[in-house]
Design a protein around this motif. Sequence first.
Motif, PDB file in Angstrom:
ATOM      1  N   HIS A 199       0.861  -1.180   0.000  1.00 35.05           N
ATOM      2  CA  HIS A 199       0.000   0.000   0.000  1.00 35.05           C
ATOM      3  C   HIS A 199       0.898   1.231   0.000  1.00 35.05           C
ATOM      4  O   HIS A 199       2.108   1.122   0.131  1.00 35.05           O
ATOM      5  N   ASP A 200       0.280   2.386  -0.100  1.00 30.56           N
ATOM      6  CA  ASP A 200       1.062   3.620  -0.112  1.00 30.56           C
ATOM      7  C   ASP A 200       1.494   3.929   1.313  1.00 30.56           C
ATOM      8  O   ASP A 200       0.777   4.560   2.092  1.00 30.56           O
ATOM      9  N   HIS A 201       2.689   3.490   1.637  1.00 29.63           N
ATOM     10  CA  HIS A 201       3.087   3.533   3.032  1.00 29.63           C
ATOM     11  C   HIS A 201       3.467   4.937   3.504  1.00 29.63           C
ATOM     12  O   HIS A 201       3.315   5.274   4.677  1.00 29.63           O
ATOM     13  N   THR A 202       3.958   5.751   2.608  1.00 31.35           N
ATOM     14  CA  THR A 202       4.281   7.124   2.986  1.00 31.35           C
ATOM     15  C   THR A 202       3.019   7.849   3.441  1.00 31.35           C
ATOM     16  O   THR A 202       3.007   8.495   4.493  1.00 31.35           O
ATOM     17  N   ALA A 203       1.955   7.681   2.672  1.00 29.52           N
ATOM     18  CA  ALA A 203       0.680   8.301   3.032  1.00 29.52           C
ATOM     19  C   ALA A 203       0.175   7.719   4.337  1.00 29.52           C
ATOM     20  O   ALA A 203      -0.357   8.423   5.203  1.00 29.52           O
ATOM     21  N   CYS A 204       0.373   6.424   4.477  1.00 30.21           N
ATOM     22  CA  CYS A 204      -0.049   5.680   5.659  1.00 30.21           C
ATOM     23  C   CYS A 204       0.570   6.303   6.916  1.00 30.21           C
ATOM     24  O   CYS A 204      -0.117   6.540   7.916  1.00 30.21           O
ATOM     25  N   ILE A 205       1.863   6.592   6.854  1.00 26.47           N
ATOM     26  CA  ILE A 205       2.544   7.201   7.997  1.00 26.47           C
ATOM     27  C   ILE A 205       2.003   8.601   8.252  1.00 26.47           C
ATOM     28  O   ILE A 205       1.643   8.947   9.383  1.00 26.47           O
TER      29      ILE A 205
ATOM     30  N   ARG B  20       8.253  10.925  17.680  1.00 27.31           N
ATOM     31  CA  ARG B  20       9.296  10.150  17.025  1.00 27.31           C
ATOM     32  C   ARG B  20       9.103   8.648  17.221  1.00 27.31           C
ATOM     33  O   ARG B  20       9.307   7.854  16.303  1.00 27.31           O
ATOM     34  N   VAL B  21       8.697   8.245  18.435  1.00 31.40           N
ATOM     35  CA  VAL B  21       8.469   6.821  18.685  1.00 31.40           C
ATOM     36  C   VAL B  21       7.321   6.322  17.816  1.00 31.40           C
ATOM     37  O   VAL B  21       7.404   5.238  17.228  1.00 31.40           O
ATOM     38  N   LEU B  22       6.278   7.123  17.693  1.00 28.99           N
ATOM     39  CA  LEU B  22       5.179   6.715  16.825  1.00 28.99           C
ATOM     40  C   LEU B  22       5.677   6.558  15.389  1.00 28.99           C
ATOM     41  O   LEU B  22       5.353   5.583  14.706  1.00 28.99           O
ATOM     42  N   GLU B  23       6.498   7.505  14.936  1.00 28.11           N
ATOM     43  CA  GLU B  23       7.040   7.419  13.571  1.00 28.11           C
ATOM     44  C   GLU B  23       7.874   6.151  13.398  1.00 28.11           C
ATOM     45  O   GLU B  23       7.794   5.482  12.368  1.00 28.11           O
ATOM     46  N   ILE B  24       8.672   5.841  14.398  1.00 28.46           N
ATOM     47  CA  ILE B  24       9.511   4.637  14.315  1.00 28.46           C
ATOM     48  C   ILE B  24       8.638   3.394  14.188  1.00 28.46           C
ATOM     49  O   ILE B  24       8.905   2.506  13.376  1.00 28.46           O
ATOM     50  N   LEU B  25       7.569   3.355  14.973  1.00 33.43           N
ATOM     51  CA  LEU B  25       6.669   2.201  14.885  1.00 33.43           C
ATOM     52  C   LEU B  25       5.993   2.151  13.524  1.00 33.43           C
ATOM     53  O   LEU B  25       5.704   1.075  12.997  1.00 33.43           O
ATOM     54  N   LEU B  26       5.743   3.325  12.966  1.00 35.48           N
ATOM     55  CA  LEU B  26       5.021   3.375  11.690  1.00 35.48           C
ATOM     56  C   LEU B  26       5.910   3.044  10.496  1.00 35.48           C
ATOM     57  O   LEU B  26       5.405   2.795   9.397  1.00 35.48           O
ATOM     58  N   GLU B  27       7.231   3.033  10.717  1.00 34.02           N
ATOM     59  CA  GLU B  27       8.133   2.824   9.583  1.00 34.02           C
ATOM     60  C   GLU B  27       7.811   1.547   8.823  1.00 34.02           C
ATOM     61  O   GLU B  27       8.000   1.458   7.623  1.00 34.02           O
ATOM     62  N   ASN B  28       7.366   0.546   9.558  1.00 32.58           N
ATOM     63  CA  ASN B  28       6.851  -0.632   8.868  1.00 32.58           C
ATOM     64  C   ASN B  28       5.854  -1.307   9.802  1.00 32.58           C
ATOM     65  O   ASN B  28       5.839  -1.057  10.988  1.00 32.58           O
ATOM     66  N   HIS B  29       5.039  -2.178   9.257  1.00 33.95           N
ATOM     67  CA  HIS B  29       3.998  -2.808  10.078  1.00 33.95           C
ATOM     68  C   HIS B  29       4.594  -4.047  10.744  1.00 33.95           C
ATOM     69  O   HIS B  29       4.234  -5.172  10.426  1.00 33.95           O
TER      70      HIS B  29
END
Lengths: 156, 156
Positions: B7-13, B37-46
């Motif tokens: 899926h469009d992961h950039t948009a997802c983040i 930042r922690v949320l972003e790190i978790l969002l980097e991949n599922h």
Amino acid sequence: MLGFHSHDHTACIQTAVAAADAHCRAEKLQFTPVRRRVLEILLENHRAKGAYEILDQLRDEGFGSQPPVAYRALDFLVAHGFAHKIERLNAFVACAHAGADHTPAFLICRECSAVAEAEAGPGRAAIAAAARAEGFTVERVVIEAMGLCPRCAKAA
Amino acid sequence: MLGFHSHDHTACIQTAVAAADAHCRAEKLQFTPVRRRVLEILLENHRAKGAYEILDQLRDEGFGSQPPVAYRALDFLVAHGFAHKIERLNAFVACAHAGADHTPAFLICRECSAVAEAEAGPGRAAIAAAARAEGFTVERVVIEAMGLCPRCAKAA
DNA sequence: TTGATACCTGTTACATTATAACATATCAAG
DNA sequence: CTTGATATGTTATAATGTAACAGGTATCAA
């Protein structure tokens, strides 16, 4: 289902140990003293117990005193379906449906750590459906409900 | 449901971070740099990530270097529904349904730690029924299926 | 603006849970 | 009775998680 209600617990223990013994004979598994004792400790009450809590008791009774002693016995019991790990608590309970093929769901009291083991057939089916839709292959399912048992709910 | 498909992961983040930001503003919660930042790190991949894995990254980026820094940010994210803890792995994932009131069931790949978040409405209903029969008050439910994601299943 | 208050960050130190690796002992089968 | 597999026990260490305190920052009422 074995729940939070009172029951003949002495018989409950004897039945479970005997069932494990019989199953091990049939499967040529070694139901050694440590393993038997750990199962008995778990059966003493329907409560989740940590590995170190069990280890303390083993040490007092003259068994080995180091963590692997407890963890290995627990691994054996879990691997053969005589006990379950409660992930939420990093603790273990004796299986309430020894021998039977089952998908357990646990009801865990956050006050007293009492654990009841319910059948989760329908819940599991719902998950299997979702998994199929994703192309995911389910191997094991953990279902744990945290809350209050009737006794602790009344006390609060 | 957000699954194992591409899926469009950039948009997802971006969507998830923006949603968290908006929710925090609305609730007067502090969406501080570490927490974001922690949320972003978790969002980097599922994928499920351990607290210490996250801490390593925080340290490298000039945030605090001790465990409580990571654990506190994770506690915040979990408490407000932006992330979930995967008990089976002692690890965390970003929530895939941020904001929505939901009862998640997780499909966890044992090979690559990829995590998909499914709705567990029916499963939860089955547990609620069993709990009612026992007089047990359910507060929280953990449903985690371990297995193989489509990608790893194909590789094996 | 200032002071009071609550909350957030970071630290040190420690607690809890779990495993790796190795030596010894015991069991099961030929 | 020997051999190979399994089980027990040990030391040592890894991985995960918290308590407690010092200092900083946001918020808000006066």
